[in-house]
Motif scaffolding. Structure first.
Motif, short mmCIF file in Angstrom:
data_model
loop_
_atom_site.label_atom_id
_atom_site.label_comp_id
_atom_site.label_asym_id
_atom_site.label_seq_id
_atom_site.Cartn_x
_atom_site.Cartn_y
_atom_site.Cartn_z
N PRO A 197 9.13 17.41 28.54
CA PRO A 197 8.89 17.85 27.21
C PRO A 197 8.87 16.47 26.29
CG PRO A 197 11.41 17.84 27.83
CD PRO A 197 10.31 17.52 29.15
N PRO A 198 8.42 16.84 24.89
CA PRO A 198 8.20 15.62 23.95
C PRO A 198 9.52 15.47 23.23
CG PRO A 198 7.38 17.83 22.99
CD PRO A 198 8.01 18.07 24.52
N LEU A 199 9.77 14.22 22.71
CA LEU A 199 10.57 13.54 22.00
C LEU A 199 10.73 14.51 20.63
CD1 LEU A 199 13.06 11.43 21.27
CD2 LEU A 199 10.98 10.43 20.16
N ARG A 200 11.94 14.94 20.30
CA ARG A 200 12.24 15.70 18.92
C ARG A 200 12.31 14.79 18.10
NH1 ARG A 200 15.72 18.27 22.26
NH2 ARG A 200 17.47 17.97 20.98
N LEU A 201 11.41 14.73 17.10
CA LEU A 201 11.43 13.71 15.87
C LEU A 201 12.03 14.41 14.65
CD1 LEU A 201 11.29 10.92 14.81
CD2 LEU A 201 8.77 11.55 14.45
N ASN A 202 12.98 13.93 13.99
CA ASN A 202 13.44 14.55 12.55
C ASN A 202 13.49 13.39 11.77
OD1 ASN A 202 14.41 15.88 10.62
ND2 ASN A 202 16.29 16.76 11.57
N ALA A 203 12.70 13.26 10.69
CA ALA A 203 12.46 11.89 9.95
C ALA A 203 12.70 12.52 8.59
CB ALA A 203 11.07 11.26 10.19
N VAL A 204 13.17 11.32 7.94
CA VAL A 204 13.39 11.66 6.46
C VAL A 204 12.89 10.54 5.74
CG1 VAL A 204 14.90 11.61 4.30
CG2 VAL A 204 15.68 12.93 6.34
N LEU A 205 11.79 10.63 4.98
CA LEU A 205 10.98 9.79 4.27
C LEU A 205 11.16 9.42 2.95
CD1 LEU A 205 7.43 10.61 6.21
CD2 LEU A 205 9.38 9.25 7.17
N ASP A 206 11.68 8.39 2.53
CA ASP A 206 11.78 7.89 1.05
C ASP A 206 10.31 7.97 0.38
OD1 ASP A 206 11.97 6.20 -1.43
OD2 ASP A 206 13.97 6.72 -0.99
N GLU A 207 10.25 8.60 -0.83
CA GLU A 207 8.99 8.89 -1.43
C GLU A 207 8.26 7.60 -1.58
OE1 GLU A 207 7.21 10.09 -5.54
OE2 GLU A 207 9.12 10.42 -5.12
N ALA A 208 9.02 6.35 -1.43
CA ALA A 208 8.29 4.96 -1.57
C ALA A 208 7.49 4.63 -0.17
CB ALA A 208 9.80 3.88 -1.67
N VAL A 209 7.92 5.59 0.97
CA VAL A 209 6.96 5.24 2.15
C VAL A 209 5.48 5.74 1.71
CG1 VAL A 209 6.82 6.10 4.39
CG2 VAL A 209 9.01 5.48 3.84
N LEU A 210 5.65 7.03 1.08
CA LEU A 210 4.08 7.54 0.73
C LEU A 210 3.44 6.95 -0.15
CD1 LEU A 210 5.42 11.27 0.50
CD2 LEU A 210 4.98 9.93 2.64
N ARG A 211 4.18 6.01 -1.23
CA ARG A 211 3.52 5.45 -2.35
C ARG A 211 3.16 4.28 -2.01
NH1 ARG A 211 2.03 9.84 -5.61
NH2 ARG A 211 3.85 11.09 -5.80
N ARG A 212 3.87 3.35 -1.07
CA ARG A 212 3.32 2.25 -0.75
C ARG A 212 1.90 2.02 -0.47
NH1 ARG A 212 7.88 0.75 0.75
NH2 ARG A 212 8.38 -0.50 -1.04
N GLN A 213 1.10 1.31 -0.82
CA GLN A 213 -0.31 1.00 -0.46
C GLN A 213 -0.39 -0.10 0.66
OE1 GLN A 213 -3.26 2.58 -1.39
NE2 GLN A 213 -1.91 4.16 -2.47
N VAL A 214 -0.01 0.33 1.94
CA VAL A 214 -0.20 -0.43 2.90
C VAL A 214 -1.87 -0.53 3.52
CG1 VAL A 214 0.43 -0.96 5.58
CG2 VAL A 214 2.15 -0.10 3.71
N GLY A 215 -2.30 -1.70 3.62
CA GLY A 215 -3.56 -1.62 3.95
C GLY A 215 -4.70 -1.25 3.11
N GLY A 216 -4.33 -0.99 1.69
CA GLY A 216 -5.37 -0.44 0.86
C GLY A 216 -5.36 1.02 0.66
N PRO A 217 -6.22 1.58 -0.47
CA PRO A 217 -6.42 3.08 -0.38
C PRO A 217 -6.84 3.98 0.82
CG PRO A 217 -6.96 1.92 -2.33
CD PRO A 217 -6.72 0.86 -1.41
N GLY A 218 -7.72 3.43 1.49
CA GLY A 218 -8.51 4.12 2.48
C GLY A 218 -7.40 4.13 3.47
N VAL A 219 -6.78 3.14 4.15
CA VAL A 219 -5.94 3.11 5.03
C VAL A 219 -4.52 4.15 4.89
CG1 VAL A 219 -4.08 1.78 6.44
CG2 VAL A 219 -6.44 0.84 5.91
#
Length: 286
Positions: A166-188
């Motif tokens: 069976p797969p690992l069950r992953l439960n992740a809470v992501l701060d909005e900063a994770v989504l907003r930080r431009q890692v590698g540029g807009p395309g990445v």
């Protein structure tokens, strides 16, 4: 707080001691049953010294433990291959990965579930190759291209736990900063967010976004991971990552505190459904 290898020895020893006690066998009797000196049994049970997989099997036989899942877990903690017989692939990277990272991968590989708070970057298990490369290059100064390639290769190999059976069950809470930080540029970043949307639709992956509007929360002190294992919660462990090392917390009160903290974060986070929509909308505007 103890470094990972010590934690694993102590957890293995504690479980073996509990099984011996449940069987009504003294440490001296256990030693006689397996042909050892009593001091060896004591060292294993206190985590002072490690135990080989063969040693663990001998003790489990002496204690009459026939729970297959529990036996496999304890043998794995002693350093064996996993239940499927798959070799610990990360051993091939001993010269590249620090011991604490190898132990983190080992815990991740054998866990049945993982709860994590991420405040700055996408969890490693959900990173795209190009995002992983950008994060690794920024986090580790002066990397050669060859070593960078190797570290990204390791990051991607870790993701096999989500495709296991069976797969690992992953439960992740992501701060909005994770989504907003431009890692590698807009395309990445756009492609990484699309990957998150795909992952969030998997039945064994649960993602929840903690929006900026939630204000200050218990997670502002930093990210953490809680690993849970099959058969017994006594083997659960909290991992705190630092710049140059990781620390592992195993005390019952620590586990309870971080579990309560994670549950509190879930109350402040968007629902999985709203989080999926939020990530998709962010990806569309990235």
């Amino acid at each position: 707080m103890q470094h990972g290898p010590v934690v694993r020895r102590r957890k293995l020893g504690a479980e073996l001691r509990a099984l011996r006690t449940s069987a009504g066998i003294t440490s001296g009797e256990a030693a006689r049953l397996v042909g050892w000196h009593q001091s060896k049994v004591s060292r294993i049970e206190t985590g002072t010294s490690g135990a080989k997989p063969a040693d663990v099997r001998l003790l489990l036989d002496a204690y009459g433990v026939d729970d297959r899942e529990l036996r496999e877990l304890l043998v794995v903690l002693a350093g064996s291959d996993d239940a499927s017989g798959r070799h610990h692939w990360w051993h091939a990277y001993r010269g590249v990965l620090p011991p604490t990272y190898r132990d983190f991968i080992s815990l991740e590989s054998q866990a049945s579930a993982m709860r994590t708070l991420e405040t700055t970057v996408v969890p490693g298990l959900l990173q795209t190759p190009e995002y992983a490369r950008a994060v690794t290059r920024a986090a580790v100064d002066g990397l050669s291209e060859e070593r960078l390639d190797t570290l990204v290769e390791v990051r991607l190999a870790r993701q096999d736990v989500l495709r296991a059976d069976p797969p690992l069950r992953l439960n992740a809470v992501l701060d909005e900063a994770v989504l907003r930080r431009q890692v590698g540029g807009p395309g990445v970043m756009a492609r990484q967010l699309t990957r998150l949307v795909e992952a969030a639709r998997l039945p064994h992956v649960r993602l929840q976004v903690l929006p900026f509007t939630a204000g200050a929360h218990i997670g502002v002190t930093g990210p953490f991971v809680i690993f849970s294992f099959p058969s017994t919660s006594d083997l659960d462990v909290v991992v705190l990552d630092h710049l140059t090392s990781s620390h592992h917390l195993e005390r019952k009160e620590d586990l309870e505190a971080y579990t309560e903290a994670f549950n509190a974060l879930l109350l402040h986070a968007l629902s999985p459904e709203d989080s999926l929509d939020y990530i998709a909308a962010t990806a569309a505007g990235a």
